[in-house]
Design a protein around this motif. Structure first.
Motif, PDB file in Angstrom:
ATOM      1  N   SER A 101       0.797  -1.229   0.000  1.00  0.00           N
ATOM      2  CA  SER A 101       0.000   0.000   0.000  1.00  0.00           C
ATOM      3  C   SER A 101       0.829   1.279   0.000  1.00  0.00           C
ATOM      4  N   SER A 102       2.145   1.158  -0.069  1.00  0.00           N
ATOM      5  CA  SER A 102       3.005   2.336   0.107  1.00  0.00           C
ATOM      6  C   SER A 102       2.766   3.421  -0.943  1.00  0.00           C
ATOM      7  N   TYR A 103       2.306   3.031  -2.136  1.00  0.00           N
ATOM      8  CA  TYR A 103       2.082   4.046  -3.172  1.00  0.00           C
ATOM      9  C   TYR A 103       1.004   5.039  -2.767  1.00  0.00           C
ATOM     10  N   ASN A 106       3.086   7.299   0.628  1.00  0.00           N
ATOM     11  CA  ASN A 106       4.456   7.820   0.620  1.00  0.00           C
ATOM     12  C   ASN A 106       4.513   9.337   0.737  1.00  0.00           C
ATOM     13  N   ASP A 164      -8.947   3.060  -6.223  1.00  0.00           N
ATOM     14  CA  ASP A 164      -8.200   2.516  -7.352  1.00  0.00           C
ATOM     15  C   ASP A 164      -8.969   1.359  -7.965  1.00  0.00           C
ATOM     16  N   TYR A 227       6.520  -6.064  -7.821  1.00  0.00           N
ATOM     17  CA  TYR A 227       6.482  -4.750  -8.464  1.00  0.00           C
ATOM     18  C   TYR A 227       7.787  -4.462  -9.219  1.00  0.00           C
ATOM     19  N   GLN A 246      -2.999   2.435 -10.469  1.00  0.00           N
ATOM     20  CA  GLN A 246      -2.036   3.506 -10.202  1.00  0.00           C
ATOM     21  C   GLN A 246      -0.614   2.978 -10.109  1.00  0.00           C
ATOM     22  N   VAL A 247      -0.458   1.749  -9.636  1.00  0.00           N
ATOM     23  CA  VAL A 247       0.870   1.128  -9.591  1.00  0.00           C
ATOM     24  C   VAL A 247       1.337   0.797 -11.003  1.00  0.00           C
ATOM     25  N   ILE A 250       2.799   3.720 -12.588  1.00  0.00           N
ATOM     26  CA  ILE A 250       4.125   4.039 -12.055  1.00  0.00           C
ATOM     27  C   ILE A 250       5.198   3.210 -12.746  1.00  0.00           C
TER      28      ILE A 250
END
Length: 295
Positions: A101-103, A106, A164, A227, A246-247, A250
């Motif tokens: 879940s860091s995205y 952060n 998301d 990832y 969203q990931v 990235i």
């Protein structure tokens, strides 16, 4: 034998008589004498030479005194240690977060640390199913978790950091690479990678559920989706990877395309117990609320 009895014995070593030692501890002389006698009875030896004149210790009493002093000294440090520990907790927030879940948090964490350098933030990776069990016994922690809704669990408060959907990350030669959004049934025959339950039980279960709602089980490649290695795997093996959208954006690189999947939304929420009393945790939660208003 208890710590007060030891304190009586140590106090006696700093005075000339039983009565003076008793006065220092604000107890009667008889009560003081009983405490000393209790120690001697428990140890089975005389610690004090009883008689007229200056109070003296036996050889056993002298040896015992050195140990008693150490114990009393350490015990007297306890209130100070607890005060320091309590102070450290007031300036420290424990954030239990889903590993993937860091995205979502952060930027929030960076801005919070800039605004509140006096507060230490510790991130501990944990699954959401474990977090709520922990919050039942510890009200003073923050959770950042995936959720199918924006609603708070019973007894908690909730802020939504991110909403998301899932998306497929595919090579540009994929037949659907130019599509913006597709139904999951359109990749039912593809070999795909998904987040494993070892990495995030929520994302694994949520992804499989979206396919099952379309009436089929996906053809999942026997590879863990990471990832940081997905883009190479997709290019080399031609396997599509299902990520949070969203990931996927990235990790978008030349030669790859992000294709949205027409599925339900999921959310990443900040949660805190309604009974939280920790100043640092409440400060973080309130800051997150203001942070979201500015977005």
């Amino acid at each position: 034998m208890n710590t007060f009895q030891l304190q009586c014995f140590v106090t006696l070593s700093n005075t000339a008589t039983f009565s003076e030692a008793a006065e220092r501890l604000y107890i009667s002389q008889s009560s003081f004498s009983n405490n000393i006698q209790s120690i001697e009875q428990e140890l089975g030896v005389n610690l004090i030479v009883r008689g007229k004149g200056m109070l003296t210790f036996t050889e056993a009493g002298t040896v015992f005194l050195s140990y008693a002093k150490r114990i009393v000294d350490e015990f007297e440090k306890v209130p100070l240690l607890l005060r320091d520990y309590k102070s450290s907790l007031e300036n420290r927030v424990l954030i239990y977060a889903d590993p993937l879940s860091s995205y979502a948090y952060n930027t929030l964490l960076v801005e919070f640390n800039k605004e509140h350098p006096e507060i230490q933030t510790d991130i501990i990776e944990i699954g959401d199913e474990t977090l709520y069990n922990m919050m039942e016994s510890n009200n003073n922690i923050i959770g950042i978790v995936f959720s199918p809704t924006k609603k708070a669990h019973l007894g908690t408060m909730c802020l939504t950091l991110v909403s998301d959907r899932l998306a497929a990350l595919v090579v540009k030669s994929h037949r659907l690479a130019l599509s913006r959004r597709i139904k999951v049934s359109e990749i039912r025959n593809d070999e795909i990678q998904i987040i494993s339950d070892r990495q995030s039980r929520f994302l694994n279960d949520f992804t499989l559920a979206q396919f099952r709602k379309e009436g089929f089980i996906p053809n999942v490649a026997p590879l863990d989706l990471w990832y940081n290695t997905a883009k190479e795997t997709i290019r080399e093996l031609g396997i599509s990877a299902v990520f949070p959208e969203q990931v996927a954006k990235i990790f978008l690189r030349p030669g790859l395309r992000v294709v949205g999947l027409d599925v339900e939304k999921f959310y990443i929420n900040v949660v805190m117990s309604e009974n939280c009393k920790n100043a640092a945790a409440m400060c973080f939660y309130n800051y997150a609320s203001e942070f979201l208003k500015r977005k």
